[in-house]
Design a protein around this motif. Structure first.
Motif, PDB file in Angstrom:
ATOM      1  N   LEU A 156       0.821  -1.383   0.237  1.00  0.00           N
ATOM      2  CA  LEU A 156      -0.576  -0.658  -0.187  1.00  0.00           C
ATOM      3  C   LEU A 156       0.718   1.118   0.415  1.00  0.00           C
ATOM      4  O   LEU A 156       1.971   1.309   0.473  1.00  0.00           O
ATOM      5  CB  LEU A 156      -0.797   0.104   1.447  1.00  0.00           C
ATOM      6  N   ASP A 205      -0.100   5.771   0.084  1.00  0.00           N
ATOM      7  CA  ASP A 205      -1.626   6.633   0.057  1.00  0.00           C
ATOM      8  C   ASP A 205      -2.014   6.055  -0.715  1.00  0.00           C
ATOM      9  O   ASP A 205      -2.836   4.855  -0.254  1.00  0.00           O
ATOM     10  CB  ASP A 205      -0.542   7.440  -0.746  1.00  0.00           C
ATOM     11  N   LYS A 206      -2.831   6.978  -2.039  1.00  0.00           N
ATOM     12  CA  LYS A 206      -4.112   5.592  -2.348  1.00  0.00           C
ATOM     13  C   LYS A 206      -3.757   4.832  -3.331  1.00  0.00           C
ATOM     14  O   LYS A 206      -4.788   4.280  -3.360  1.00  0.00           O
ATOM     15  CB  LYS A 206      -4.884   6.389  -2.753  1.00  0.00           C
ATOM     16  N   PHE A 256       0.207   0.260   8.114  1.00  0.00           N
ATOM     17  CA  PHE A 256      -0.405   0.757   6.776  1.00  0.00           C
ATOM     18  C   PHE A 256       0.216   0.612   5.603  1.00  0.00           C
ATOM     19  O   PHE A 256       0.675   1.338   4.995  1.00  0.00           O
ATOM     20  CB  PHE A 256      -1.600   1.907   6.840  1.00  0.00           C
ATOM     21  N   ARG A 299     -16.187   6.447   3.268  1.00  0.00           N
ATOM     22  CA  ARG A 299     -15.213   7.872   4.046  1.00  0.00           C
ATOM     23  C   ARG A 299     -13.412   7.585   2.741  1.00  0.00           C
ATOM     24  O   ARG A 299     -12.933   8.836   2.941  1.00  0.00           O
ATOM     25  CB  ARG A 299     -14.554   7.501   5.106  1.00  0.00           C
ATOM     26  N   LEU A 300     -13.677   7.661   1.724  1.00  0.00           N
ATOM     27  CA  LEU A 300     -12.905   7.259   0.363  1.00  0.00           C
ATOM     28  C   LEU A 300     -13.042   8.991   0.070  1.00  0.00           C
ATOM     29  O   LEU A 300     -14.243   9.658  -0.272  1.00  0.00           O
ATOM     30  CB  LEU A 300     -12.871   6.483  -0.296  1.00  0.00           C
ATOM     31  N   LYS A 301     -12.221   9.323  -0.863  1.00  0.00           N
ATOM     32  CA  LYS A 301     -12.270  10.477  -1.634  1.00  0.00           C
ATOM     33  C   LYS A 301     -12.216  10.558  -2.998  1.00  0.00           C
ATOM     34  O   LYS A 301     -11.532   8.781  -3.300  1.00  0.00           O
ATOM     35  CB  LYS A 301     -11.431  11.600  -1.231  1.00  0.00           C
ATOM     36  N   LYS A 336      -1.380   7.407   5.691  1.00  0.00           N
ATOM     37  CA  LYS A 336      -2.010   7.839   4.650  1.00  0.00           C
ATOM     38  C   LYS A 336      -2.950   5.774   4.338  1.00  0.00           C
ATOM     39  O   LYS A 336      -1.769   5.120   4.736  1.00  0.00           O
ATOM     40  CB  LYS A 336      -1.732   7.782   3.521  1.00  0.00           C
ATOM     41  N   TYR A 337      -3.762   6.035   4.210  1.00  0.00           N
ATOM     42  CA  TYR A 337      -4.271   4.332   4.257  1.00  0.00           C
ATOM     43  C   TYR A 337      -5.786   4.422   2.823  1.00  0.00           C
ATOM     44  O   TYR A 337      -6.951   5.097   3.303  1.00  0.00           O
ATOM     45  CB  TYR A 337      -5.170   4.059   5.398  1.00  0.00           C
ATOM     46  N   ILE A 344      -6.736   8.149   2.240  1.00  0.00           N
ATOM     47  CA  ILE A 344      -7.135   8.874   3.817  1.00  0.00           C
ATOM     48  C   ILE A 344      -6.620   8.752   5.024  1.00  0.00           C
ATOM     49  O   ILE A 344      -5.675   8.099   4.625  1.00  0.00           O
ATOM     50  CB  ILE A 344      -7.917   8.236   3.978  1.00  0.00           C
ATOM     51  N   LEU A 349      -4.575   9.478   7.965  1.00  0.00           N
ATOM     52  CA  LEU A 349      -4.607   9.236   9.595  1.00  0.00           C
ATOM     53  C   LEU A 349      -4.428   9.481  10.787  1.00  0.00           C
ATOM     54  O   LEU A 349      -2.574   9.671  10.053  1.00  0.00           O
ATOM     55  CB  LEU A 349      -4.097   7.558   9.903  1.00  0.00           C
TER      56      LEU A 349
END
Lengths: 347, 302, 250
Positions: A78, A80-81, A264, B113-115, C2-3, C6, C8
């Motif tokens: 993972l 960032d997005k 994460f 909650r995602l953008k 970030k996840y 988002i 955190l």
């Protein structure tokens, strides 16, 4: 099918040779029960002497070597997005020695679901293709009812299948790999005397079945006795502990769990074998539970094993090993439940 | 003397060298491989529901992704989980798929909650579809209660694109209260452009509601149903099936011409995990779209 | 941090100890391979076991131990006031734990036996939730570090943690353990919440129920099974009451 014989000394050499380059799994023992009997389980062998060729029954089936209790189906990096998915399949070859006919038939049933139905499962296929199976005959135990389930003999689904005929094994050969292996250890053509002794052993096995379960009318019974008190009777005893499904050679229900690491940056999608007896098996989004009571869950377990699977594949999912019955502290087994259902129907 | 058992690397199978095509169910493929997809827009509908427009990132994968009305996808947030969501966009829309999601649990809560721009995974399409091909030449009744409008959106788009194939098309939609009505911004378009008869009703009227008030079955008073020439699609909470399908079968509509979509908590979508299994029926493979005769024979379905 | 795009927040946490052996705290400070990561994702502002500095601006409080004195009661109420989220950790905090053995005797007798005439502030053993509102209970004696980390991830993500509902038997069978019942031992695995990876049965020791009851555990059936297998009422009661996990059953 081809047949050969191999002496026990050569069999030992064969297993030792297999152990040199491959992971070899077989029945081992570690504990004894209160009556002094050994408790067996399929584990990795480090030496030939750990292998218990005279074992009775393993407490749990060797299913987990094909369908592990917990298996990572994919991992993610993972960032960032964004993320990247990685999928790995097991290709590391393995040998399992000592599987019973019922366990081999159980694998064939799992094959029906996981290989031959819609969406073959690649993780299972990978393990299945990379496992060499050496089966082993035995005399049935008191509570074995594999004969009633038509699973007491294995005709395919293995590489080699051994029958102990004294100082040698009578070997049924069902794959080229199997053929190549035994031949390297001085396998002999079957002599007249070998065949006579093989038939004797087989004949003795046949006469030793003591437990019978009449499943011919069970699929219909499942519908007719859907509201029967039998379910409540056994369901009230059921601990909903899932032991039956865990030790079962054919239960394959599962759940998916996903987790990230602490920072994460990595994630894992994991398959965890589940049991339809567990409380939240049929809980849906929002919390509604389709099967809130133990007896309803127990009933659906039988419904799947003895009716649903028959409808889909013309055979029960159960192979009659009675591991579930042995593991159940509450004394619930297919034998007692089905006998009870048949009894109710007669009344 | 040592022995090496031969290795089989299933990655070398020809079908494993390509991205999965979930419409080819019998082929060995990377069934766990999700199509990376970008959330291109998020439309808030109510306090509980959002509509997500999701675009498969890879152009080839996007082109190959085809589905039929009523099918669903497994939507994955890596590390959080995967949930079954029915597709509520047009089958001919190759740019994105629309997923309307209510916030009910861990994954859907996180999804909310995602953008815009977030990357999610989708696998699919899975399951059976509404048999639009069998309905050609018939009237169609589309009956939805609450969130049940979501799986109906795809067949509604279908009827627009194949309007001359069908006779009268009626949408009956009941919600608990006016604030929970979804897609009301499209109703005019459905009426005027799609040529649908559009009836809505709420159970509890608010202050600014001038429409009908009552249960969805009230709407039957306003439509004439020709049982010999009608198909029905019914989506909503299971309790609604009994009343609505019961009413339709009293009118003489055969149960095999009524279709419902069932909801269960699938973990795989592929008939493996058994979480949606009832006996021999898998909601993910044999459903989610079932005819009502099958549902009646499916123990515990509703 | 970030996840999926988002952002955190790194929450400020405090770890507080009450009556207990401090083993749960040690679990948190344990496992060096992930300790650096843990302190990267949370800011520890109050944790006596690892630092003498202590601030009171924590958002999440992890509370270990049972509440047995008036001063403890006052202190945990103060923590409750400050913390947005209060997590009871371990069997003592969640169930009363082994300390609860004391509650089986009269308090003056206990004080006299243990402390003689020395003046001491001690009262009945209370679970944390009997004194203040508890948001989350992390069970176990001691807590498991992987489960603690799992919980921390949930807290950071703002997701309600869903603890396993089923019993220890599932994990025990998954580890291919021999059933300790077959070896003549008593085990509360069938009614105890999973999540410990069946560590006791793994080591041929029956379960004592430190994680509290599994969801909708079938106590009646297990009681019948234990009696049928010849375990005495006294033996059963001792096991059931050990962690005070199954209060009110016997």
């Amino acid at each position: 099918m081809l047949f050969r014989t191999i002496t026990k000394e050569n069999f030992r050499k064969m297993v030792e040779a297999l152990m040199e380059n491959n992971e070899v799994i077989g029945p081992k023992w570690r504990d004894r029960d209160t009556e002094g009997n050994k408790i067996y389980r399929f584990l990795k062998l480090n030496t030939f002497d750990e292998l218990q060729m005279d074992y009775t029954r393993s407490y749990s089936s060797p299913k987990n070597y094909f369908l592990p209790f917990k298996e990572d189906l994919s991992t993610y990096r993972l960032e960032d997005k964004d993320w990247e998915q990685e999928i790995h399949y097991t290709i590391h070859p393995r040998v399992i020695i000592g599987m019973r006919a019922c366990d081999i038939n159980a694998l064939l049933k799992l094959d029906q679901v996981l290989v031959k139905s819609a969406y073959p499962n690649p993780h299972y296929v990978a393990r299945r293709r990379n496992t060499l199976i050496i089966g082993l005959d035995h005399e049935p135990l008191e509570d074995c009812f594999c004969r009633s389930m038509n699973s007491d003999t294995a005709f395919h689904g293995f590489d080699l299948f051994l029958t102990d005929i004294g100082e040698k094994y009578f070997v049924a050969i069902n794959s080229d790999t199997g053929y190549m292996i035994v031949n390297r250890f001085d396998a002999r053509e079957v002599a007249e005397d070998d065949q006579r002794r093989y038939k004797e052993v087989k004949g003795r096995i046949e006469t030793k079945f003591k437990t019978q379960v009449d499943v011919t009318i069970v699929p219909e019974l499942m519908d007719l006795e859907f509201e029967s008190d039998v379910w409540k009777k056994w369901g009230d005893k059921c601990l909903s502990c899932g032991s039956c499904a865990m030790v079962c050679p054919t239960c394959y229900c599962y759940g998916i769990e996903e987790h990230t690491n602490l920072t994460f940056t990595k994630a894992t999608k994991r398959r965890v074998l589940y049991s339809c007896n567990l409380l939240d098996f049929a809980t849906v989004a929002g919390g509604h539970n389709f099967r809130p009571e133990a007896h309803i869950r127990l009933k659906y377990r039988y419904y799947h094993q003895f009716r649903g699977f028959v409808e889909a594949f013309n055979q029960s999912l159960c192979v009659g090993c009675n591991r579930c019955g042995k593991a159940c502290l509450a004394g619930i087994s297919p034998k007692v439940v089905i006998d009870d259902l048949i009894e109710t129907e007669k009344r | 003397m040592s022995l090496q058992i031969p290795h089989h690397d299933i990655n070398l199978e020809p079908s494993m060298s390509k991205p999965p095509d979930f419409n080819r169910q019998s082929v060995l493929m990377h069934t766990e491989r999700g199509f990376k997809s970008e959330v291109i827009s998020i439309v808030p509908l109510t306090t509980q529901e959002k509509l997500f427009h999701i675009r498969i990132c890879d152009p080839c994968e996007r082109e190959n992704f085809t589905f039929l009305p009523g099918q669903f996808v497994m939507l994955e947030l890596p590390g959080c989980g995967e949930v079954p969501i029915s597709i509520s966009s047009s089958t001919s829309n190759k740019e994105f798929i629309a997923l309307c999601v209510r916030k009910v649990g861990k994954v859907t809560g996180m999804l909310h909650r995602l953008k815009q721009g977030a990357i999610v995974g989708i696998r699919g399409p899975f399951g059976t579809h509404f048999p639009m091909e069998k309905m050609v030449g018939y009237n169609i009744l589309l009956i939805a209660g609450g969130l049940g409008i979501v799986p109906l959106r795809s067949p509604i788009y279908w009827t627009k694109e194949h309007r001359s194939d069908y006779k009268d098309i009626t949408v009956m939609y009941g919600a608990k209260e006016p604030g929970q009505i979804l897609f009301d911004y499209q109703f005019e378009e459905w009426r005027k452009i799609y040529g649908l008869k559009m009836l809505t009703i709420v159970q509890e009227a608010g202050e600014n509601w001038n429409g009908r008030v009552g249960l969805i079955t009230e709407l039957f008073k306003e439509v004439t149903i020709d049982p010999d020439n009608t198909f029905a699609i019914v989506c909503g909470p299971p309790v609604m099936f009994k009343f609505v399908c019961g009413h339709l079968s009293n009118l003489g509509l055969p149960r095999q011409r009524m279709f419902v979509s069932l909801e269960r908590r699938m973990h795989c979508g592929m008939g493996k995990c058994c979480r949606c299994n009832v006996g021999s029926t898998f909601t993910c493979l044999d459903g989610p779209v079932f005819d009502y005769w099958t549902v009646m024979n499916l123990k515990e379905a509703i | 941090m970030k996840y999926l795009g988002i952002t955190l927040e790194r929450p400020k946490i405090g770890v507080f100890s009450f009556t207990g052996c401090e083993g749960c705290q040690l679990q948190i400070a344990n496992k060096e391979e992930t300790l650096k990561d843990l302190f990267g994702v949370v800011e520890v502002v109050n944790f006596r076991e690892i630092s003498s500095e202590g601030r009171d601006d924590y958002e999440i409080a992890f509370v270990e131990g049972s509440i047995t004195t008036e001063s403890e009661s006052a202190r945990v109420k103060k923590i409750r006031k400050q913390a947005g989220t209060l997590v009871a950790i371990g069997a003592c905090a969640c169930l009363g734990g082994v300390n609860n053995l004391k509650s089986r005797f009269s308090l003056p007798d206990v004080v006299k036996e243990v402390y003689g005439t020395h003046p001491i502030d001690t009262g009945p053993v209370r679970k944390v939730k009997d004194v203040v509102r508890v948001d989350i209970e992390l069970p176990g004696c001691p807590i498991s570090k992987p489960e603690f980390e799992w919980l921390v991830r949930h807290l950071i993500l703002g997701i309600e943690p869903q603890f396993l509902q089923y019993s220890v038997c599932v994990e025990c069978k998954q580890r291919l353990n021999s059933c300790v019942f077959d070896m003549g031992m008593m085990c509360l695995g069938p009614i105890t919440r999973a999540g410990c990876n069946a560590v006791c049965p793994r080591n041929r020791l029956g379960c004592w129920g430190c994680r509290g009851p599994a969801e909708e555990a079938n106590f009646e059936s297990l009681m019948e099974i234990l009696r049928e297998r010849g375990f005495s009422e006294e033996h059963i009661a001792e096991r059931m009451n050990f962690f005070n996990a199954f209060g009110g059953i016997l």
